[in-house]
Motif scaffolding. Structure first.
Motif, mmCIF file in Angstrom:
data_model
loop_
_atom_site.group_PDB
_atom_site.id
_atom_site.type_symbol
_atom_site.label_atom_id
_atom_site.label_comp_id
_atom_site.label_asym_id
_atom_site.label_seq_id
_atom_site.Cartn_x
_atom_site.Cartn_y
_atom_site.Cartn_z
ATOM 1 N N GLN A 264 0.394 -1.383 -0.187
ATOM 2 C CA GLN A 264 0.153 -0.085 -0.592
ATOM 3 C C GLN A 264 0.813 0.949 0.096
ATOM 4 O O GLN A 264 1.993 1.490 0.495
ATOM 5 C CB GLN A 264 -0.754 0.186 0.853
ATOM 6 N N ASN A 265 0.445 2.210 0.144
ATOM 7 C CA ASN A 265 1.204 3.830 -0.843
ATOM 8 C C ASN A 265 2.127 3.893 -1.425
ATOM 9 O O ASN A 265 3.290 2.597 -1.684
ATOM 10 C CB ASN A 265 1.279 3.945 0.405
ATOM 11 N N LYS B 122 -2.653 8.474 6.606
ATOM 12 C CA LYS B 122 -1.203 7.180 5.780
ATOM 13 C C LYS B 122 0.147 8.016 5.345
ATOM 14 O O LYS B 122 0.654 7.298 5.489
ATOM 15 C CB LYS B 122 -2.277 6.956 4.144
ATOM 16 N N THR C 94 -17.528 6.112 -0.555
ATOM 17 C CA THR C 94 -16.168 6.867 -1.572
ATOM 18 C C THR C 94 -16.337 7.525 -2.301
ATOM 19 O O THR C 94 -15.649 8.593 -3.292
ATOM 20 C CB THR C 94 -14.741 6.806 -0.809
ATOM 21 N N THR D 141 -14.746 10.455 -8.017
ATOM 22 C CA THR D 141 -14.568 10.676 -6.908
ATOM 23 C C THR D 141 -13.882 12.253 -6.600
ATOM 24 O O THR D 141 -13.999 13.281 -7.958
ATOM 25 C CB THR D 141 -13.205 10.124 -5.779
ATOM 26 N N LYS E 70 -11.811 13.360 -5.807
ATOM 27 C CA LYS E 70 -9.778 13.646 -6.742
ATOM 28 C C LYS E 70 -9.943 13.700 -8.479
ATOM 29 O O LYS E 70 -9.447 13.805 -8.914
ATOM 30 C CB LYS E 70 -8.629 12.743 -6.250
ATOM 31 N N THR F 81 -2.023 7.957 -9.020
ATOM 32 C CA THR F 81 -2.935 7.512 -7.698
ATOM 33 C C THR F 81 -3.698 8.920 -7.133
ATOM 34 O O THR F 81 -3.303 8.947 -6.520
ATOM 35 C CB THR F 81 -2.023 7.078 -6.810
ATOM 36 N N SER G 213 -5.067 8.964 -3.961
ATOM 37 C CA SER G 213 -4.921 8.398 -2.628
ATOM 38 C C SER G 213 -4.379 9.621 -2.645
ATOM 39 O O SER G 213 -4.382 10.579 -1.448
ATOM 40 C CB SER G 213 -4.731 7.701 -1.869
#
Length: 872
Positions: free
Chosen positions: A90-91, A388, A723, A747, A749, A823, A825
């Protein structure tokens, strides 16, 4: 180059004393941090071989998954530390943060260790990057699942914090097996590290095929790899080999072995090739004659590098270490040959015991001011924030700045925290006292949490604080006098319980400041008073509307007939513009100009979009959203009537033949647009996604105030949960979020991506997509290529002729690139975008006013909608 030649009698004199000191030093691991990644949280152990004390990595990072290498790779000669690991599926970036006791200014050996061992059962060797703080360290590649790899560097700390970060580059999941930090003596590698950090290329123990020498033999835990050189004779002694007073010297176990040419008249030739063509090398060569020479024997030699004389002639001491090393980087070359030749007078061939090769590594980016960073780590710990991207350095690199954090970047100073947005993070307890140490902060938002107690007085001592948002908490007691004084002077905007104390009479009483949630006493008469108050307000509103109509300003949100629209537009005589919806005409209602957008029969947008825009504009109101005047909904004629925007749309002002917009005007326009979009995302219930952010949908009034328009594609999120929403893709090519395009997952974003493209267009003056004969280039790709050149003037619109604040331009570019991150996020929220753009605007205005280029204390901007997206 330089030669360390210890005096043998002196060494013998001090030998016993030094030996005694070193024996005690062997047990001293106070300068060590030894982390075994992937072992159980809070577990510790002492390695059976090295006697080094290792701890779990759980206290140094809050992400990742723990694994073991497969048992087939766990043989008896594999170090315990590399049998476990932590992976990071992740991330994009995951960081370990270390804070050595000795702090900055000291020289450390930093080592990261990796072994794949097919832990994920995929049998696919990954490739990823490792960073030291904000700077690239190296790319990790593997030749085998069973072969570990190390990365080691000698580095002088410029900060109290060390961040070892793993970055996913799309070629496999990053992981790490161990991190080892070793404090070096003050004079070790001192002259070389004045040029930068030393990346370990090779550290060789000649003349032995035994195991690697490290701690406890080497009290600094350097790894000396065994190597038997071809065409050489192996030498070894059981007698003691003394070291000089220099801490650079290898341990006795290394200096007890050596190589010499197989034939007496031969030379020692050591060859290597750099990893990169630009690598600059430093050499450290260690010599000790471990043979007992007869009276008529002499060992003397010269050293050459790539055929050029390097040093000599000299003779190594008998059973005593001599070290010679580079005092500046060696000349760059495609390959290197180190040649050691005996002199004419020498009766014995040359000898060498050990060699260290380092390449010069620069880490130019500055880490966040330690005091500011300490506050952020304290806040994260105190409130147990599970954010995060709160990993590594808070401000650098800019593309990984922590969410909710605004930073000021100055080439001559360390990055400083200038804004902090912790709204709606579930904070409990009082305000962390560490906030008092954010001495450069100008904006602090702690709204909509569960904070209790009194508002602390230390907030009034923050000299640059301009905006303080505390609404939506459970504070009690009076506002500190110092804060109230700043509010009264107009130097501070203080919001509490959805009101702003910029007007003291409209907010917290000077003697009490209780939140509505904290008022437990409910008197029936309160409801009656509130009801009567609402009736009064209604009467006043009706009266104001009537008065307005009496003056001929019949600007009402009403339905107009087609014949009325014809009259308003003088039978559609003046065209303001054309778009996908249809044609926009100039009109007049009373004495007020309006714009009338009529839906054409061939429009790609239909009745559904028409209805959506009408209903949305009836419900939402903000100073940076276009205002609805009325609409026409006859069977064959549909139109929307807006307020008139005298200066058209933003795109027209960025075209080749347009009027010129300077840097401040561009920043103000995108700030306005960001405020409007932020209100849609965070001020509307439910949130609304615009879906078509671009220059033609940003309109400018007579004073160039920007307002978002064209809401036909806008979508509201469900009021509960979720979301994203799944919907058919809609938008404009070049501005369309790739993730939304491929997944149909819409979203907030997605709007952020489009806004990032818009910001790049405003910065560069280029269109979103550039077409040439061979390729179609997106603006983000174009800017990314130019970023490598490091010159902001190659990125910013040349029409500006360099007339802009460089720091604000860099900040704007970095913000735009963060918005268009692949990405979603890791893209900022519109709250964050607003804060960053406000900082850019402050910097540019300061430049234009010939004041200091700082983002704090220069002027008071109206940041209200950045933290309280209320209709204006």
């Amino acid at each position: 180059m330089k030669l360390f030649q210890g005096c043998l009698p002196i060494l013998i004199l001090f030998g016993l004393v030094l030996t005694s000191v070193l024996v005690h030093a062997q047990d001293d691991q106070s300068g060590f941090i030894s982390i075994d990644c992937g072992i159980v949280e809070r577990s510790t152990y002492t390695d059976n071989v090295t006697k080094i004390n290792y701890v779990s990595d759980a206290d140094f990072i809050d992400s990742g998954e723990i694994h073991n290498i497969l048992s087939i790779y766990n043989s008896f000669d594999v170090d315990t530390q590399i049998t476990t690991l932590r992976s990071f599926p992740q991330n994009t970036r995951n960081c370990y943060t270390l804070k050595p006791t000795q702090g900055k200014g000291n020289r450390y050996l930093i080592r990261a260790r990796f072994m794949y061992g097919d832990y994920d059962f995929k049998g696919q060797l990954p490739e990823f990057d490792v960073y030291l703080g904000p700077d690239y360290w190296d790319t990790i590649r593997f030749n085998s699942s069973s072969k570990p790899t190390n990365r080691e560097i000698i580095h002088v700390l410029s900060s109290d914090y060390i961040h070892v970060c793993l970055v996913n580059t799309g070629r496999g999941t990053p992981f790490i097996s161990a991190i080892e930090l070793r404090l070096l003596a003050g004079d070790m590698y001192k002259e070389s590290t004045e040029f930068g950090s030393l990346y370990l290329f090779s550290r060789v123990n000649f003349g032995t095929a035994f195991t690697t020498v490290r701690y406890e033999a080497d009290k600094y835990d350097r790894l000396w790899s065994p190597l038997l050189w071809p065409n050489s004779t192996y030498l070894y002694t059981l007698d003691k080999v003394y070291t000089s007073l220099s801490a650079n010297d290898p341990p006795e176990e290394v200096m007890s072995s050596a190589i010499t040419p197989e034939y007496p008249n031969a030379s020692i030739n050591i060859n290597w090739s750099p990893h990169n063509s630009t690598d600059k090398f430093f050499m450290y060569m260690h010599f000790a004659d471990i043979e007992i020479l007869k009276r008529n024997q002499l060992r003397e030699f010269n050293i050459y590098l790539n055929g050029n004389y390097w040093i000599g002639p000299f003779s190594p001491f008998n059973h005593s270490t001599v070290t010679t090393y580079s005092t500046e980087p060696e000349t760059v070359a495609p390959t290197y040959t180190l040649t050691i030749n005996k002199t004419k007078n020498s009766t014995l061939p040359p000898i060498i015991n050990a060699l260290e090769l380092y390449t010069l590594k620069q880490f130019p980016q500055k880490q966040t001011d330690d005091q500011d960073a300490a506050v952020l780590w304290s806040i994260k710990s105190t409130y147990k924030l599970n954010t995060k991207n709160w990993q590594g350095d808070p401000c650098t690199p800019p593309e990984f700045v922590w969410e909710g954090i605004g930073c000021n970047y100055n080439d001559t100073e360390l990055p400083r925290i200038v804004s902090l947005n912790l709204s709606s993070r579930g904070l409990n307890g009082g305000i962390d006292p560490g906030v008092a140490n954010l001495t450069m902060i100008h904006t602090l938002d702690l709204s909509n949490n569960n904070l209790t107690g009194t508002v602390p007085n230390f907030l009034s001592e923050l000299n640059f604080l301009k905006v303080l948002v505390l609404k939506g908490n459970d504070f009690v007691g009076p506002i500190p006098a110092g804060l109230q004084a700043k509010v009264d002077k107009g130097s501070l905007s203080l919001s509490f319980d959805d009101e702003s104390t910029s007007d003291p009479a409209s907010s917290c009483d000077k003697n009490t400041c209780k939140n509505k949630k904290g008022n437990k006493i409910i008197v029936p008469v309160t409801a009656s008073v509130a009801f009567l108050f609402l009736i009064l307000i209604s009467f006043i509103a009706v009266w104001m509307i009537k008065k307005q109509n009496e003056h001929g300003l019949d600007i009402r949100k009403k339905q107009y007939t087609y014949s009325e629209v014809q009259s308003i537009t003088d039978n559609f005589s003046v065209v303001l513009g054309r778009g996908g919806f249809g044609t926009v005409y100039h009109g007049i209602i009373g004495d007020t100009q309006v714009a009338v957008k009529m839906l054409s029969g061939s429009s790609l947008q239909g009745d559904k979009e028409f209805q959506a825009e009408i209903y949305l504009l009836l419900d939402i109101h903000h100073k940076n959203l276009i205002s609805l005047v009325g609409y026409c909904n006859d069977e064959s004629h549909k139109g929307i009537i807006y307020e008139f925007m005298a200066n058209g749309n933003l795109a027209s002002h960025l075209s080749e033949n347009s009027s010129f917009l300077n840097w401040e005007e561009r920043l103000q326009i995108v700030c306005d647009a960001a405020h409007g979009l932020e209100y849609m995302h965070h001020g509307c219930k439910p949130p609304i996604v615009h879906r078509d952010i671009k220059g033609t949908n940003i309109l400018l009034n007579e004073s160039f105030q920007a307002k978002l328009a064209d809401f036909g594609l806008s979508k509201a999120f469900p009021t509960e949960g979720g979301t994203h929403i799944s919907t058919a893709v809609a938008g404009t090519p070049g501005y369309l979020d790739p993730e939304y395009y491929t997944s149909n997952r819409l979203t907030e974003k997605s709007d952020v991506y489009s806004f990032g493209v818009l910001l790049l267009v405003v910065i560069t003056g280029h269109s979103a997509i550039t077409k040439n004969e061979n390729d179609i280039i997106h603006i983000s790709r174009l800017v990314n290529l130019k970023l490598a050149e490091g010159d902001i003037n190659n990125i910013v619109d040349p029409k500006l002729q360099g007339n802009f604040d460089i720091n604000s331009a860099w900040k704007a570019v970095e913000l735009a690139m963060a918005c268009v991150a692949h990405t979603p996020s890791i893209r900022p929220t519109m709250n964050g975008v607003v804060m960053e753009l406000n900082d850019c605007l402050v910097a540019e205005r300061a430049r234009r006013e010939n004041k200091a280029k700082k983002l704090t204390g220069l002027m008071s901007l109206n940041l209200e909608s950045a933290y309280d997206p209320t209709p204006i």
